[in-house]
Design an enzyme around this catalytic site. Structure first.
Site, PDB file in Angstrom:
ATOM      1  N   SER A 138      41.132  43.024  48.169  1.00  0.00           N
ATOM      2  CA  SER A 138      39.795  42.658  48.645  1.00  0.00           C
ATOM      3  C   SER A 138      39.907  41.498  49.620  1.00  0.00           C
ATOM      4  CB  SER A 138      38.903  42.245  47.471  1.00  0.00           C
ATOM      5  OG  SER A 138      37.671  41.728  47.931  1.00  0.00           O
ATOM      6  N   TYR A 148      38.511  36.820  39.931  1.00  0.00           N
ATOM      7  CA  TYR A 148      38.566  38.025  40.760  1.00  0.00           C
ATOM      8  C   TYR A 148      39.261  37.730  42.082  1.00  0.00           C
ATOM      9  CZ  TYR A 148      37.103  42.220  43.245  1.00  0.00           C
ATOM     10  OH  TYR A 148      37.102  43.397  43.965  1.00  0.00           O
TER      11      TYR A 148
END
Length: 256
Positions: A138, A148
């Site tokens: 990401s 994350y």
């Protein structure tokens, strides 16, 4: 005929990978927890594209179930030519507001599972002298925004290192680093981004198509969308204290 194994195959970017790979005539091994969704995907892809789809139900937060997938990747009699490590999810609340057990489970799926499956696939592919691994990371990995973000940073750097290890073997590794993409991801994590402007959202079909083109070119990092190419370049160029302030992260906290 080539075979691809896709984790997190039942929805979102993973499902889009399955559809595009099947359209190209590749057989599939589809991995997720939801057997009903996987069986529906199998029926749909086999009827539309005439490929063979193998269903492999696994909870990738459980080490023994991850091993079942790793064993499938290592099976010399049923070679897998492309691994797409796509399974993952995000948590709604900041790190210190989550139970640490939830953070551990997410880290297990985003990091340990990617490592174990990449290891199994890379060994098998190197032995055969060809293959490709796509690890879905990401743009958040270039930021400093909780577990994350840290996990996706690991995925990107790990992919770069593995690509170097496999250089000259006929096996490639690509880290796919998308930004906000229109899938079920945010809804499942109860993450609201109503104020995000339309131009910041990526289309999953275009994203996957661009990624597969980058895989064929042997690119190690694939960042889809001009907006995210600019953002990722900026995040890698500006001083880290500015990144740590969180201004960019709060405005552009991309997740797949």
């Amino acid at each position: 005929m080539a075979t691809a194994l896709v984790t997190g195959a039942s929805a979102g970017i993973g499902k889009t990978f399955c559809e595009q790979l099947a359209q190209r005539g590749e057989d599939l091994v589809v991995v997720a927890r939801n057997v009903e969704r996987l069986e529906a995907l199998k029926t749909d892809l086999e009827s539309r594209f005439g490929v063979t789809v193998e269903v492999l139900v696994a909870d990738l937060s459980e080490r023994d179930q991850v091993q079942v997938v790793a064993d499938r990747l290592a099976d010399a009699d049923r070679p897998v030519d492309l691994l797409v490590n796509n399974a993952g999810y995000g948590l709604k609340r900041p790190f210190l507001r989550n139970p640490v057990e939830d953070e551990e489970t997410m880290l297990t799926v985003l990091v340990r599972t990617v490592m174990v499956l990449s290891h199994a696939a890379a060994l098998a592919m190197r032995e055969r002298g060809h293959g490709a691994i796509v690890n879905v990371s990401s743009v958040a990995g270039f930021m400093a925004s909780g577990t994350y973000s840290a996990a996706k940073s690991w995925v990107t750097v790990f992919s770069e290192g593995l690509a170097g290890d496999l250089k000259g073997t006929g096996v490639t590794v690509t880290a796919l680093c998308p930004g906000f993409t229109r899938t079920e991801f945010h809804e499942r994590a109860s993450i609201r981004h109503d104020g995000m402007p339309g131009f910041m959202w990526l289309d999953a079909d275009h994203l996957v198509r661009d990624c597969l083109a980058d895989v064929e070119k042997g690119k190690v990092i694939s960042v889809p969308g001009r907006q995210y190419k600019l953002i990722s370049t900026a995040l890698r160029s500006v001083p880290r204290p500015l990144v740590r302030q969180g201004k960019l992260a709060k405005t552009h906290r991309p997740q797949k």
